[in-house]
Design an enzyme around this catalytic site. Structure first.
Site, PDB file in Angstrom:
ATOM      1  N   ASP A 247       0.880  -1.159   0.000  1.00 46.86           N
ATOM      2  CA  ASP A 247       0.000   0.000   0.000  1.00 46.86           C
ATOM      3  C   ASP A 247       0.927   1.221   0.000  1.00 46.86           C
ATOM      4  O   ASP A 247       2.106   1.133   0.377  1.00 46.86           O
ATOM      5  CB  ASP A 247      -0.929   0.014   1.210  1.00 46.86           C
ATOM      6  N   TRP A 248       0.382   2.344  -0.432  1.00 46.45           N
ATOM      7  CA  TRP A 248       1.225   3.529  -0.663  1.00 46.45           C
ATOM      8  C   TRP A 248       1.831   4.040   0.655  1.00 46.45           C
ATOM      9  O   TRP A 248       1.130   4.588   1.504  1.00 46.45           O
ATOM     10  CB  TRP A 248       0.400   4.600  -1.369  1.00 46.45           C
TER      11      TRP A 248
END
Ligand code: BGC
Length: 745
Positions: free
Chosen positions: A231-232
């Site tokens: 995930d970012w």
């Protein structure tokens, strides 16, 4: 260096490889033109494209190109229809492809553990079967267009509070049976191009650094061959995450690239670990290349968005068949949402729609044009008391004149967003005041409520007709009018329970956790499993939804085959109009070695029938669906016994039931010095010999007394006074038994 057109990790330099496993920008991976490697373009997702061409962010702050805003997962889930999910996936794939996007960041299939999770609108259900079946269908549709999916957020990411650090403390059964199960299905059935690891920790370990999660379970057990992407911003220690199995870190991080280079030079990172990740990324580059940038038909996609919006509406109440409305009824519309639709949630999934329907315009623009009185009733910002009063008075005046009032209520956009959990389930007070005042002057009030997460629907007790519209996407208003006027017969079902009170919800005392930990104290008893197990009343049960027609069920037949259980029954549309029924199959084992919910969804079918039509429906349930997770041996076990099999129109509207005898899997727990006399003495191979070893202690007791001693571990007994043996000698016998009994379970 001569580079083959389809390079593998072995022809790249260590520096080139290190640069590939971390993004090149916010949305792109590194291109190595000198090595013939193209960069990949990834973008959100999941219910529309959020392709940013200017400034980039992962919270929906900056603009994105216009794209069809389909209804979010919460609405699609209410259709209980994998075919529809697959069509939506296909349309999204077309739009992604038309913009050169390689990977669309969805679907989100986390389980709705609490109705308060701020991101529930992006997820499907409280049930893992429904989440997994719909998620897999969506992925198949998307990937049929040559665009990769990113099933997220892996795993146990069920809240927004402290989401980048908090540890989800989950026991192994709940993890396997509830939180990992949908992921397992999507991975096995639909082979998503990427899996996105979540931000949170699981039992203390960051998902992005967890070799058990990312390698042992995902790859070794489930056979996953695609790319694991972070995930970012989920990566803390890039080297550790690589070792755990995280192939691609997003977004760009120069620090990570140099950390990998340093670790390689110092010998702290085995180059073969890096090679495996690079090979998987290169395989993804190859897989997604070459698909033509074909234009898409946005009108068609708008029509599909409308179809999904209508299919996702759940008719919760319809006293005296107030709905569908007749065109000749004098309708008034109240509620700001009639001109300012609430149609999607906020955060990284925010789509810039190609167009946006609103109820008022559609009604007023109808041919022949209709005069529709309207009052906003309430404001979506905080209005002062005087302004609120004026809006209320205006609404009452409009309601007085109408035969039927359509009152549009819902959560204001600011109430639910990625990054924040809600604190309560209530609609704003001003909206409830308008409802009460309107009810005073009009008997025929139809409430249509728009929200991404479950709200307190106690106000529905006081209205004759109630529609839960969830978030309708850009064509939600048209979908609603289709249902109101009977052009579409409602068939949406609740993919999550609507509780009576927040305090009744399974995770109430453990949400959103404390001091960095969230204890999943309810274990496997999530959603309806909890309410049924505790025999709690609910406002509306899982699977519930009404129709403008009626269905009857009869002639249940349940057969157990070697691989699957087949459930068949006859379904008849006994009402006046064509309609769609979502038939649900639940099963459980009342006498089980583990505590099970009274019923668990094991299959479902969405079936369209003409008025008067009957059809024989057959739903196959894989035998493995009946298994529980046995943490003693880390395995799924189908227990033998008499299972209850139920078929119904909701989890609390069971129409047919039967008992089915299933032959179980043999379970053998390896013997150890901790095994009890009761577990060891009956062993046909070594039981008698162990008894002989321990005779110095056991021989003094008669059989009856011995029964009371069966819980003693053999290792302890072996050290008791009078015993002429040792734990080592007993252990040797146990090892002999274990060796003889090992083999396929
Ligand atoms: C979200 C992801 C999203 C990513 C990129 C994160 O904050 O959790 O779901 O795909 O940002 O925008």
């Amino acid at each position: 260096m001569s580079v083959p057109s389809r390079p593998k990790a072995e022809v790249l330099s260590p520096e080139q490889k290190a640069s590939l496993v971390t993004g090149a920008s916010f949305w792109e991976t590194r291109a190595l033109p000198e090595a013939g490697v193209r960069g990949l373009l990834l973008t959100d997702g999941p219910h529309g494209l959020r392709l940013q061409v200017g400034e980039a962010d992962h919270l929906g702050a900056h603009a994105s190109v216009p794209a069809t805003c389909f209804p979010p997962a919460v609405t699609l889930a209410a259709s209980f229809d994998p075919d529809l999910a697959e069509r939506v996936g296909g349309a999204l794939g077309g739009e992604a492809r038309s913009h050169g996007v390689d990977v669309l960041l969805g679907p989100g299939i986390n389980i709705k553990r609490s109705p308060l999770c701020g991101r529930n609108f992006e997820y499907y259900s409280e049930d893992p079967l429904l989440s997994g079946v719909l998620g897999a269908a969506w992925v198949r549709g998307l990937q049929s267009q040559g665009v990769g999916a990113s099933v997220k957020h892996f795993a146990a990411n069920n809240q927004e509070t402290d989401r980048l650090r908090s540890s989800s403390d989950v026991d192994p059964r709940a993890l396997r049976e509830i939180y990992l199960r949908a992921f397992e299905r999507v991975v096995r059935e639909a082979a998503p191009a990427t899996v996105m690891c979540s931000y949170n920790r699981i039992n203390g370990v960051y998902a992005s650094e967890d070799p058990w999660l990312l390698t042992r379970v995902l790859r070794e057990e489930w056979g996953y061959e695609g790319v694991v992407v972070s995930d970012w911003g989920a990566v803390g220690d890039r080297v550790r995450s690589l070792r755990a199995g995280l192939d691609l870190e997003m977004p760009a991080s120069a620090r990570s690239v140099s950390a990998v280079n340093v670790a390689l030079c110092e010998g702290a990172l085995d180059e073969s670990v890096l090679d495996s990740s690079v090979d998987r990324i290169l395989a993804l580059v190859r897989k997604t290349e070459g698909a033509a940038l074909a234009p898409v038909d946005l009108e068609e996609h708008h029509a599909l968005a409308q179809e999904v919006a209508a299919r996702g509406i759940v008719l919760l109440k319809n006293d005296d068949d107030l709905l569908p409305l007749r065109p000749d009824q004098q309708l008034a519309v109240i509620g700001e949402f009639a001109r300012t639709p609430r149609y999607q949630g906020a955060g990284s999934s925010l789509v810039n729609p190609t167009r946006l329907d609103c109820v008022l315009d559609l009604l007023r623009g109808a041919t022949p044009a209709v005069d529709v009185p309207f009052a906003a009733g309430f404001s979506l910002d905080d209005a002062d008391a005087a302004a609120e009063e004026a809006l209320l008075r205006e609404a009452v005046a409009v309601a007085r004149t109408a035969e039927v009032v359509l009152l549009m209520l819902g959560l204001p956009p600011a109430a639910e967003s990625e990054g924040r959990d809600r604190m309560h389930l209530s609609l704003p007070r001003a909206q409830l005041r308008v409802l009460a005042a309107v009810r005073e002057v009009c008997d025929h009030v139809v409430v249509a409520v728009s929200n991404g997460g479950v709200v307190d629907l106690s106000f529905g007790e006081d209205v004759p007709a109630l529609l839960e519209c969830w978030l309708g996407g850009q064509a939600g208003a048209a979908g609603l009018l289709d249902v109101l006027y009977g052009r579409v017969n409602p068939s949406g079902r609740l993919a999550e329970t609507v509780p009576l009170r927040l305090e009744d919800t399974p995770s109430y005392l453990d949400f959103p956790g404390e001091l960095g930990h969230t204890r999943y104290g309810e274990g496997v008893h999530v959603g309806y499993r909890w309410y049924d197990g505790r025999r709690l009343g609910v406002r509306y049960p899982f699977g519930h939804g009404l129709s403008y027609t009626h269905f009857s069920y009869r002639d249940l037949e349940v057969r157990a085959g070697a691989q699957r259980v087949t459930v068949s029954f006859t379904l008849t549309n006994t009402g006046p109009v064509a309609g769609r029924e979502v038939a649900q199959v639940y099963a459980s084992l009342p006498l089980s070695v583990v505590r099970r919910a009274p019923r668990e969804l094991r299959g479902f079918a969405s079936v369209e029938l003409e008025s008067g039509e009957s059809r024989r429906i057959e739903i196959a349930v894989d035998r493995g669906e009946l298994a529980y997770w046995d943490h003693r041996i880390d395995a799924w076990i189908v227990e033998g016994g008499d299972y209850s099999v139920e078929v119904g129109a909701s989890s609390r509207d069971i129409r047919l039931s039967a008992t089915l005898a299933i032959t179980g899997d043999p379970v053998r727990i390896p013997l150890s010095l901790d095994s009890t006399l009761g577990e060891v003495l009956p062993d046909p191979l070594i039981g008698e010999r162990v008894r002989h070893e321990l005779d110095g202690f056991l021989a003094q007791f008669d059989e009856l007394t011995l029964q009371g001693l069966l819980s003693l571990p053999v290792g302890r007994v072996a050290t008791f006074p009078g015993v002429d043996s040792t734990p080592e000698r007993v252990a040797a016998l146990l090892a002999e038994a274990n060796a003889a009994h090992s083999g396929p379970r």
